[in-house]
Structure formats: C-alpha cells, structure tokens
Write an enzyme that holds these catalytic residues in place. Sequence first.
Site, PDB file in Angstrom:
ATOM      1  N   SER A 191       0.836  -1.209   0.000  1.00 58.27           N
ATOM      2  CA  SER A 191       0.000   0.000   0.000  1.00 58.27           C
ATOM      3  C   SER A 191       0.864   1.250   0.000  1.00 58.27           C
ATOM      4  O   SER A 191       2.003   1.239   0.474  1.00 58.27           O
ATOM      5  CB  SER A 191      -0.883   0.017   1.246  1.00 58.27           C
ATOM      6  OG  SER A 191      -1.529   1.264   1.377  1.00 58.27           O
ATOM      7  N   TYR A 204      -2.057  -0.990  10.532  1.00 58.52           N
ATOM      8  CA  TYR A 204      -2.160  -1.403   9.129  1.00 58.52           C
ATOM      9  C   TYR A 204      -0.952  -0.919   8.318  1.00 58.52           C
ATOM     10  O   TYR A 204      -0.302  -1.703   7.617  1.00 58.52           O
ATOM     11  CB  TYR A 204      -3.452  -0.836   8.530  1.00 58.52           C
ATOM     12  CG  TYR A 204      -3.591  -1.032   7.034  1.00 58.52           C
ATOM     13  CD1 TYR A 204      -4.032  -2.241   6.503  1.00 58.52           C
ATOM     14  CD2 TYR A 204      -3.295   0.005   6.141  1.00 58.52           C
ATOM     15  CE1 TYR A 204      -4.169  -2.410   5.131  1.00 58.52           C
ATOM     16  CE2 TYR A 204      -3.432  -0.158   4.770  1.00 58.52           C
ATOM     17  CZ  TYR A 204      -3.871  -1.372   4.268  1.00 58.52           C
ATOM     18  OH  TYR A 204      -3.996  -1.530   2.903  1.00 58.52           O
TER      19      TYR A 204
HETATM   20  P1  NAD Z   1     -11.387  -6.312  -0.183  1.00 61.26           P
HETATM   21  O1  NAD Z   1     -12.181  -6.214   1.047  1.00 61.26           O
HETATM   22  O2  NAD Z   1     -12.118  -6.508  -1.446  1.00 61.26           O
HETATM   23  O3  NAD Z   1     -10.319  -7.469  -0.089  1.00 61.26           O
HETATM   24  C1  NAD Z   1      -9.722  -7.880   1.095  1.00 61.26           C
HETATM   25  C2  NAD Z   1      -9.909  -9.369   1.191  1.00 61.26           C
HETATM   26  O4  NAD Z   1      -9.123  -9.870   2.265  1.00 61.26           O
HETATM   27  C3  NAD Z   1     -11.334  -9.801   1.485  1.00 61.26           C
HETATM   28  O5  NAD Z   1     -12.071  -9.998   0.313  1.00 61.26           O
HETATM   29  C4  NAD Z   1     -11.138 -11.105   2.244  1.00 61.26           C
HETATM   30  O6  NAD Z   1     -11.396 -12.202   1.410  1.00 61.26           O
HETATM   31  C5  NAD Z   1      -9.662 -11.099   2.595  1.00 61.26           C
HETATM   32  N1  NAD Z   1      -9.456 -11.380   4.016  1.00 61.26           N
HETATM   33  C6  NAD Z   1      -9.435 -10.521   5.049  1.00 61.26           C
HETATM   34  N2  NAD Z   1      -9.240 -11.191   6.209  1.00 61.26           N
HETATM   35  C7  NAD Z   1      -9.107 -12.499   5.876  1.00 61.26           C
HETATM   36  C8  NAD Z   1      -8.879 -13.680   6.616  1.00 61.26           C
HETATM   37  N3  NAD Z   1      -8.709 -13.656   7.955  1.00 61.26           N
HETATM   38  N4  NAD Z   1      -8.820 -14.862   5.952  1.00 61.26           N
HETATM   39  C9  NAD Z   1      -8.984 -14.908   4.601  1.00 61.26           C
HETATM   40  N5  NAD Z   1      -9.208 -13.809   3.858  1.00 61.26           N
HETATM   41  C10 NAD Z   1      -9.261 -12.630   4.488  1.00 61.26           C
HETATM   42  O7  NAD Z   1     -10.489  -4.987  -0.251  1.00 61.26           O
HETATM   43  P2  NAD Z   1      -9.241  -4.573  -1.176  1.00 61.26           P
HETATM   44  O8  NAD Z   1      -9.099  -3.133  -0.934  1.00 61.26           O
HETATM   45  O9  NAD Z   1      -9.385  -5.074  -2.536  1.00 61.26           O
HETATM   46  O10 NAD Z   1      -8.015  -5.280  -0.459  1.00 61.26           O
HETATM   47  C11 NAD Z   1      -7.084  -6.112  -1.124  1.00 61.26           C
HETATM   48  C12 NAD Z   1      -5.675  -5.771  -0.688  1.00 61.26           C
HETATM   49  O11 NAD Z   1      -5.331  -4.492  -1.188  1.00 61.26           O
HETATM   50  C13 NAD Z   1      -5.479  -5.700   0.826  1.00 61.26           C
HETATM   51  O12 NAD Z   1      -4.273  -6.333   1.171  1.00 61.26           O
HETATM   52  C14 NAD Z   1      -5.406  -4.214   1.082  1.00 61.26           C
HETATM   53  O13 NAD Z   1      -4.634  -3.938   2.227  1.00 61.26           O
HETATM   54  C15 NAD Z   1      -4.712  -3.740  -0.175  1.00 61.26           C
HETATM   55  N6  NAD Z   1      -4.871  -2.324  -0.436  1.00 61.26           N
HETATM   56  C16 NAD Z   1      -6.096  -1.776  -0.634  1.00 61.26           C
HETATM   57  C17 NAD Z   1      -6.199  -0.417  -0.873  1.00 61.26           C
HETATM   58  C18 NAD Z   1      -7.529   0.249  -1.103  1.00 61.26           C
HETATM   59  O14 NAD Z   1      -7.581   1.474  -1.124  1.00 61.26           O
HETATM   60  N7  NAD Z   1      -8.613  -0.472  -1.270  1.00 61.26           N
HETATM   61  C19 NAD Z   1      -5.062   0.384  -0.900  1.00 61.26           C
HETATM   62  C20 NAD Z   1      -3.818  -0.195  -0.686  1.00 61.26           C
HETATM   63  C21 NAD Z   1      -3.745  -1.553  -0.454  1.00 61.26           C
END
Ligand code: NAD
Length: 299
Positions: A191, A204
């Site tokens: 991130s 985080y």
């Molecule tokens: P999202 O909610 O769609 O995806 C996160 C996923 O993590 C969930 O769908 C879930 O399946 C999984 N998860 C969480 N806890 C879990 C557990 N205990 N066991 C199994 N699965 C679990 O949201 P997203 O934003 O697409 O997140 C995906 C990645 O991108 C994450 O690592 C997040 O930190 C990173 N990210 C997101 C952003 C943003 O702005 N959305 C920015 C930077 C990084």
Amino acid sequence: MATKDQLTFDDPTTRHPRITPPEQDQPMPGLDSELEPKADRGEKSYRGTGRLEGRKAFVTGGDSGIGGAVAIAYAREGADVAINYLPEEQEDADTIAKLIEKEGRTCVQLPGDVTNRETCDRLIEQAVEGLGGLDVLVVNAGKQVSKPSIEEITDEQFDLTVKTNIYAMFWMCRAAVKHLPAGSSIILSSSVQSYSPSDHLLDYAMTKAAMNNFGKGLAKQLAPKGIRVNIVAPGPIWTPLQVVEGQPKEALPEFGVGQPIGRAGQPVELAPAYVFLASAESSYVIGETLNVNGGADSP
Ligand code: NAD
Ligand code: MG
C-alpha cells in the site's frame, strides 16, 4: 462502437467517475455486492490479450475488490485461477467464479481463514491440487481498521491485522515455494501507506511497510531459482475493505479525491499491474514495488 477497455486511449481523470460514496457500514469482512456505488472490477471493461496462457494462479482475497479484478483479468489472459476468501464472502466468490468460468477457465474456490497457519498450508496444497500446479501466487488478503487514537487499538485488533497482513503472507509464501517452477511469480499487495502512513491506520500501515521489505528480500533469495517476487502498492481504491472499517465513516464521501488525479481508483485499474508482474514480459523486474496510486509520492 466497441466497449471501452483497459487499452482504450482516454483521459485518466475522467476514465472513471469521481465518486462521492454515501456514509455506509457493513459487517466484517464486507461484500462487493453491497457496495454503494458499485466498484468496477473489469467485468465489462477488461480485455484479455493472451498474456497468461496456461498459467495457474492463486489469489488470496480473490472474491472482491482488487483481488476480484485480478482474478477476472488473469482468467481473461488465459490462466486458471484459485481464489481464497472468508466463508462469509461466498456470494462474492460465486460471482467471480462465474466470470472466470465464462472465459472457459477453471476456478478453484477455497474458503478459509488465513490467520491460521494450518489453513494457509492447506490452502496452498488445495490450490496446487485444484489447478494441477502453481506458477502465480498473489498475496492480497488484507485487514485495515481505522482508529483515531493509538489508545483505541486493542491487542485483538493489532494481533488480527498483523496475522492477516504479515503472518499469512509469510505462511503462504513459505508453503508455496516448493511448488513454484522457474518462471513463477509471487506478487504482494502492499500500500501507499507503507511510506505515507495515515494517523488513523498505525497498525495497518506498519504491516504494509513490512510487506515491501519482505518482498524485496525474498525477491533476492528466489531470483536465482527463476522465481520473481514483486509488490504492488495501491493508493485509495474503492473496495469493501474501505467501507467495513478501513476509513472513518464521515470521510467516505471524499474518498480518494485528494489524489493528484482527483478521484479514487477502481479495482480494474490495478489489474494490469498484477498481469504485468505475473507475465513473462516482466522477466527482468524483480523486487520492484509498482505504485498504482493516482499520483501520490513514493520513494
Ligand atoms: P477487499 O475487502 O475486497 O479485499 C480484502 C480481502 O481480504 C477480502 O475480500 C477477504 O477475502 C480477505 N481477508 C481478510 N481477512 C481475511 C482472513 N482472515 N482470511 C482470509 N481472507 C481474508 O479490499 P481490497 O481493498 O481489494 O483489499 C485487497 C488488498 O489491497 C489488501 O491487502 C489491502 O490492504 C490492499 N490495499 C487496498 C487499498 C484500497 O484502497 N482499497 C489500498 C492499498 C492496499
Ligand atoms: Mg471480499
């Protein structure tokens, strides 16, 4: 006129709308199907170009958001895809599985909680068995909980964030390595918070910095074996994680508008980075963090 896709030349500031999401809440872990407005994961707009023909990819958190967009894109590029998610996310997982199967590709659905080591070991074995091998691992599941004060971060939250974002990454990579042939890729979802931590995301942001560091070290260790490790560092992307607990509720209507591009990103805008890092075309790209953040500073 043909539908727009990721290769259409247009203005990135208006390619996706500047969204003003209403304040909303969902119980953990949140569903894409409940998100308001809906996110664009490339369902209609990602066009495959044959870049991952015959590949076998496992995407954690592949049911929704960025992981969902990556799973759709990988299938359209010719890969079979296994997705991991929590059992509560079955509805979202079914939607992604249908899209993958519509491409004539296999989708292996693997519910399971990655905060448990035995589960991570089992998930890797099941992915290998279901796909008939493994040559792309995307460690993308993540936990993000916004708290205005360090005094409000409980031991339980701290533990769960570190378990989900760091331990699970380590367990997944450790279990996968013996299965990965030369030519394989590991890709970690880090991130922009790695280098620009928000005051309300202390635990985080720290884990995402650790992911960058781990990815670069592992990249050096595995490069001689022909396994490439790289990292993607997204900026503010419209996904369920933001709505569940990831942002203060009152901040949602303004989500992402402070980026130089002037808007939040959509999950589909991350997919090409993950495709590039998985595909052989990035053969000399190793230990790289690819920032996809709408113009925020990066090292
Ligand atoms: P999202 O909610 O769609 O995806 C996160 C996923 O993590 C969930 O769908 C879930 O399946 C999984 N998860 C969480 N806890 C879990 C557990 N205990 N066991 C199994 N699965 C679990 O949201 P997203 O934003 O697409 O997140 C995906 C990645 O991108 C994450 O690592 C997040 O930190 C990173 N990210 C997101 C952003 C943003 O702005 N959305 C920015 C930077 C990084
Ligand atoms: Mg999800």
